[in-house]
Structure formats: structure tokens, C-alpha cells
Enzyme design. Structure first.
Site, short mmCIF file in Angstrom:
data_model
loop_
_atom_site.label_atom_id
_atom_site.label_comp_id
_atom_site.label_asym_id
_atom_site.label_seq_id
_atom_site.Cartn_x
_atom_site.Cartn_y
_atom_site.Cartn_z
N LYS A 188 38.18 -49.48 88.38
CA LYS A 188 37.47 -50.68 87.92
C LYS A 188 37.56 -51.78 88.99
CE LYS A 188 39.59 -53.67 85.01
NZ LYS A 188 39.59 -55.08 85.44
N ASN A 189 38.76 -52.01 89.51
CA ASN A 189 38.96 -53.15 90.40
C ASN A 189 38.50 -52.89 91.84
OD1 ASN A 189 39.85 -54.53 88.24
ND2 ASN A 189 42.03 -54.43 88.75
N CYS B 133 42.72 -67.37 81.08
CA CYS B 133 42.52 -66.19 80.22
C CYS B 133 43.87 -65.92 79.57
CB CYS B 133 42.02 -65.01 81.04
SG CYS B 133 43.31 -64.28 82.03
N ARG C 31 45.10 -68.68 86.17
CA ARG C 31 44.29 -67.90 87.12
C ARG C 31 43.26 -68.78 87.85
NH1 ARG C 31 42.82 -62.25 84.58
NH2 ARG C 31 42.62 -61.71 86.78
N ASP D 107 49.74 -54.79 86.67
CA ASP D 107 48.84 -54.15 85.69
C ASP D 107 49.49 -52.95 85.02
OD1 ASP D 107 45.74 -54.70 87.53
OD2 ASP D 107 47.02 -56.01 86.34
C1 EPZ Z 1 43.18 -59.00 90.45
O1 EPZ Z 1 43.01 -60.22 89.76
C2 EPZ Z 1 42.89 -57.91 89.43
N1 EPZ Z 1 41.50 -58.04 88.97
C3 EPZ Z 1 43.86 -58.02 88.26
O2 EPZ Z 1 43.60 -56.94 87.39
C4 EPZ Z 1 45.28 -57.88 88.80
O3 EPZ Z 1 46.19 -58.05 87.73
C5 EPZ Z 1 45.52 -58.96 89.86
O4 EPZ Z 1 44.53 -58.84 90.90
C6 EPZ Z 1 46.90 -58.85 90.50
O5 EPZ Z 1 47.04 -57.58 91.07
C7 EPZ Z 1 40.50 -57.58 89.77
O6 EPZ Z 1 40.73 -57.07 90.85
C8 EPZ Z 1 39.10 -57.72 89.24
P1 EPZ Z 1 45.13 -62.62 92.11
P2 EPZ Z 1 42.97 -61.61 90.62
O7 EPZ Z 1 44.12 -63.57 92.66
O8 EPZ Z 1 42.37 -61.37 91.93
C9 EPZ Z 1 47.31 -66.80 91.69
C10 EPZ Z 1 43.22 -55.92 85.33
O9 EPZ Z 1 43.95 -55.75 84.36
N2 EPZ Z 1 46.11 -67.36 92.35
O10 EPZ Z 1 45.66 -61.54 93.00
O11 EPZ Z 1 42.38 -62.63 89.71
C11 EPZ Z 1 46.98 -66.22 90.32
O12 EPZ Z 1 47.02 -67.24 89.33
C12 EPZ Z 1 43.17 -57.25 86.05
O13 EPZ Z 1 42.46 -55.04 85.84
C13 EPZ Z 1 46.07 -68.72 92.63
O14 EPZ Z 1 47.00 -69.47 92.32
O15 EPZ Z 1 44.52 -61.91 90.82
C14 EPZ Z 1 48.07 -65.19 90.14
O16 EPZ Z 1 49.23 -65.82 89.65
C15 EPZ Z 1 44.04 -58.26 85.34
N3 EPZ Z 1 44.96 -69.24 93.23
C16 EPZ Z 1 48.32 -64.68 91.57
O17 EPZ Z 1 47.76 -65.67 92.44
C17 EPZ Z 1 43.89 -68.45 93.60
O18 EPZ Z 1 42.91 -68.98 94.17
C18 EPZ Z 1 47.65 -63.34 91.87
O19 EPZ Z 1 46.31 -63.45 91.45
C19 EPZ Z 1 43.95 -67.07 93.30
C20 EPZ Z 1 45.07 -66.55 92.69
#
Ligand code: EPZ
Length: 416
Positions: A22-23, A116, A121, A304
Site C-alpha cells: 500500500k505505502n 488522525c 501528523r 506499523d
Molecule cells: C508513513 O506515514 C506511512 N504512510 C505510515 O503508515 C507509517 O506509519 C509512517 O510513514 C511511519 O513509518 C504512508 O507511507 C502512506 P512520517 P507518514 O512522515 O509519512 C512526524 C499505515 O498504517 N512528522 O514518516 O505520514 C510525524 O508526526 C500508515 O500504513 C513531522 O513532525 O509518517 C511522525 O511523528 C500509518 N513533520 C514522524 O514524523 C512532518 O512534516 C514520522 O512521520 C512529517 C512528519
């Protein structure tokens, strides 16, 4: 709203094939915006999130068709640069249109995702990166508007290795003027898969899969024809299902090399795992041993898989400490598991799980995609019947999970 009913206590046996990731498919779908033509994506899972992304791309003017795990995406003309709140609120990954839209049209207007179930996020790191590349950013009425004649290459350092942030900026940089360096970039296999898809379109990218990614912008990219990698989290979820039911299963069409941290922790818990090329066998022990985990960016233990692993620890021998370092609120499954008889104390980013003899089936509610997967895993081992409500969460990320589990001998059915 559909429900899933599971009567636990059966040992899983047999073979299961893993669907596409999916991702990986979600960012690769938005990468198609960078070209003008007919794009083909293969090994695509039939998921709610894929349909949501397809509808969003259609809203932007693309032609979208998904059939037999293949997407045809026509990106000849982009007629809108708007990603409205309705799409973004149901699926955060909608923000992945930001980079490609600005790179292709010089303009994008995307609703801020809002929080969410698992946390705030924010997308501040995506925005900072686009500003570094010369984009003009305005925030108004809950929308972020990005404008740039042509993005310029820049060196961008991520405070946190963000998966979709890395992906958005890699796509933006692919058509930018000059060279971009992403530092402290995310190393997830899905980031590498996106890079490989972009390279197949003619992009110049080096270092994907490491924390420093170099992109030399080009003027044009050709439509993609690409096969997506298998879903490592679906694979790990089936490993957990076999582990908790003293099962003995074979998992096909997977990539064991994407699951080093998970396989290592599963082995510590007493699970026998034998990887071989694109398959692995899993044998669950009579009783699992307690193991501590800390979620970390790849190649660390994936957030995840935290909920699914907690379900296993709920019936393991001893006490396990689970630390969630990625999201600030990813213990929503604790309350539901406690209703099944689990003994879990969640305090801030740490959960202490005292293994109990067995869980008892109960009516439970899914709150987010992976929490619902953890309740399926728990239900497979629980005595009696578990009914999981709001399974639309599950359908976002798992293709026909109840059919795959039935093929493995589970007593599971979907209640319409
Ligand atoms: C991706 O989300 C995945 N989704 C998530 O999978 C996964 O849990 C996550 O990466 C971590 O591995 C997709 O790929 C579509 P991040 P993403 O940006 O990119 C903080 C699932 O179940 N952050 O890596 O949104 C954020 O709050 C989903 O399939 C900022 O602060 O996650 C988090 O604490 C759930 N500012 C951390 O970084 C930003 O601009 C990691 O988030 C971006 C992120």
C-alpha cells in the site's frame, strides 16, 4: 458498517500470497502526475486507500482504472490543482500529490491533513523543503497553497526522517532545475520503490534507501510501467497471526529482506522463521516468550507492526516493554485488547504488557488500520468469538484479509 467475526483457538496452516505494498503504490500513483501519458502500475492491491487515491487523481483530471491488480493512469492533462479536504481527511497520503503537482504545473492547493487517530501528523517538513526549493507557500482556510515557476534544486535536512516528506520532495526534485540533496531522508523500502519507479521514468536519483538521497532534475519524465514491491507490513501481520496460533504457514510473494528487525524480534519470541528468496515459513511455538521492542525509522522495528506485536505479547510468557517512538498516540488498541483480558499498562510512549494465559473473545472496535489488524491477531488466539466493528479501517490496508485467513484455516467471516 461491516464487521468481522473470528472464533479463535485454531492453528493456522497452509499457504498465503502477499499483495502489493500500500505505502509503495500510493506515492507511485502520484509520481505518474510528473509525466504526460498512459501509466501502468502492476501488483496493485485492491484497497480502499488505492481507490481513494484514484478518485483524487481523477478529480485532478487524470484517467484512473484499476482491474486485476493493475492500474491504468492517464495523465495527459491536469485540470485541477486542488486536493480538497474531503479526500485529505479520509486519507493523509493525499498530501503526496503536493510535490508532483507543483513540479508539473507550478501550482498546488492541498487541504492541510489535520490529525488522525494516531497523532497530529503535521506536514511542516514537507513545506519547509518546498520553500527551500523556491516555492511560495501561503496558508489560508485550512489549505496550503504552493506556487513555483520552476522549483530549484536545494540541500534539505529533515529534522525527522519523514517517509511521505522524503517522497514528496524526491518527486518535486525530479523535475527541478539543478541538484537536490535530501539529508536524514527516510530509508523505508517503499521510498526505494518510489525512487526505482521514478528512475524508470527517466529521473536521475542516487542513494534511495540510505539517509542521503541525491536527485538531479531533468526537464521531462516518460510515463511509468512499473511493478510494486510486496507489502512488508501485511507479511509481518501474517507472521504474527501464525506466531500467536502455534501455526505452521508458508508466506509467498514476499521480501524477507525488508523484515530484518521484525524477523529478529519474532525469533527472540520463539517463532521459527525460515526465509528463502521470495517466501518464508513460519512456525509458532507452544507459548511465546516476552520480548521488548522500540519502534524506530527503517531499518528499525516498524511502528506499523507495534500493535500486532503487542497482541502477541499479550499472551506471551513474562512481561514485555513496548516503546512507540514514532507517533504520539498509537496505543488506541490497548483499551480494546484489555477488554479481551489483556494486562497492559500504557504510560506515555511506553506500554507494559504482562502476558496472560489466554485472551477471551469480545466485541471490539477498530480505531485505525494497524490497531484493527492487531485485534484480528488477538481474536485468532482468543477463546470464543471476537467481533470487530468498523472494519473499513482494515480494508484500507489489507486486501481480502478474511479470505486469506480462511484459506489458512481460521474460523472468520465478514458480517455485512
Ligand atoms: C508513513 O506515514 C506511512 N504512510 C505510515 O503508515 C507509517 O506509519 C509512517 O510513514 C511511519 O513509518 C504512508 O507511507 C502512506 P512520517 P507518514 O512522515 O509519512 C512526524 C499505515 O498504517 N512528522 O514518516 O505520514 C510525524 O508526526 C500508515 O500504513 C513531522 O513532525 O509518517 C511522525 O511523528 C500509518 N513533520 C514522524 O514524523 C512532518 O512534516 C514520522 O512521520 C512529517 C512528519
Amino acid at each position: 458498517m461491516d464487521k468481522i467475526e473470528i472464533t479463535g483457538g485454531l492453528k493456522l496452516r497452509g499457504e498465503v500470497a502477499i499483495s502489493g505494498a500500500k505505502n509503495a503504490v500510493l506515492p507511485i500513483m502520484t509520481a505518474a502526475i510528473l509525466s504526460s501519458g498512459e501509466n501502468i502500475i502492476k501488483n496493485v492491491p485492491h484497497l480502499r486507500d488505492v481507490m481513494t487515491m484514484g478518485k483524487l487523481l481523477a478529480h485532478l483530471g487524470c484517467g484512473f482504472h484499476l482491474e486485476n491488480n493493475r492500474i491504468l493512469l492517464k495523465t495527459k492533462k491536469i485540470t485541477s490543482m486542488d486536493a480538497p479536504y474531503d479526500f485529505v481527511k479520509t486519507m493523509r497520503a493525499s498530501v503526496l500529490v503536493l510535490g508532483p503537482l507543483v513540479a508539473r504545473t507550478g501550482h498546488a492547493r492541498v487541504s492541510l491533513p489535520g490529525g488522525c487517530a494516531i497523532g497530529a501528523r503535521p506536514i511542516n517538513l514537507h513545506i519547509i523543503g518546498l520553500e527551500r526549493m523556491g516555492a511560495k507557500i501561503t496558508l489560508s482556510e485550512g489549505y496550503i497553497e504552493v506556487k513555483a515557476k520552476r522549483l530549484r534544486g536545494a540541500t534539505i535536512y529533515f529534522d525527522i526522517p519523514t517517509v511521505t516528506g522524503t517522497e514528496n520532495l524526491m518527486m518535486a526534485a525530479a523535475l527541478a532545475e539543478g541538484a537536490t540533496v535530501l539529508e536524514n531522508a527516510a530509508c523505508e523500502p517503499e521510498v526505494t520503490d518510489l525512487a526505482n519507479a521514478l528512475i524508470s521514468m527517466g529521473a536521475k536519483i542516487h542513494g534511495a534507501g540510505t539517509s542521503v538521497i541525491k536527485i538531479n532534475g531533468v526537464n521531462r519524465l516518460k510515463p511509468l510501467n512499473y511493478t510494486v514491491i510486496p507489502d512488508r507490513i501485511e507479511t509481518a501481520t501474517f507472521i504474527a497471526a501464525a506466531a500467536i496460533t502455534q501455526g505452521d504457514i508458508r508466506i509467498k510473494k514476499c521480501r524477507p529482506e525488508h523484515l530484518e528487525a521484525v524477523i529478529s524480534k519474532m525469533r527472540e519470541a520463539g517463532v521459527k522463521i525460515t526465509p528463502k528468496n521470495d517466501r518464508l515459513t513460519v512456525r509458532g511455538p507452544e507459548r511465546l516468550s516476552s520480548v521488548d521492542i522500540k519502534t524506530m525509522p527503517y531499518p528499525g522495528f516498524p511502528t506499523d507492526m507495534q500493535a500486532q506485536f503487542m497482541a502477541m505479547m499479550a499472551v506471551a510468557d513474562g512481561t514485555s516493554i513496548i516503546t512507540e517512538n514514532i507517533f504520539e498516540n498509537r496505543f488506541m488498541h490497548v483499551a480494546e485488547m484489555s477488554r479481551m483480558g489483556a494486562d497492559i499498562q500504557a504510560e506515555g510512549s511506553t506500554a507494559t504488557v504482562k502476558g496472560v494465559k489466554s485472551l477471551n473473545g469480545a466485541p471490539v472496535m477498530a480505531t485505525d488500520l494497524r490497531a484493527s489488524a492487531s485485534l484480528v491477531v488477538a481474536g485468532l488466539a482468543a477463546k470464543g468469538t471476537t467481533v470487530i466493528d468498523r472494519v473499513y479501517h482494515l480494508d484500507r490496508g489489507y486486501e481480502r484479509i478474511e479470505e486469506k485467513l480462511k484459506m489458512l484455516g481460521a474460523n472468520v467471516r465478514r458480517i455485512k
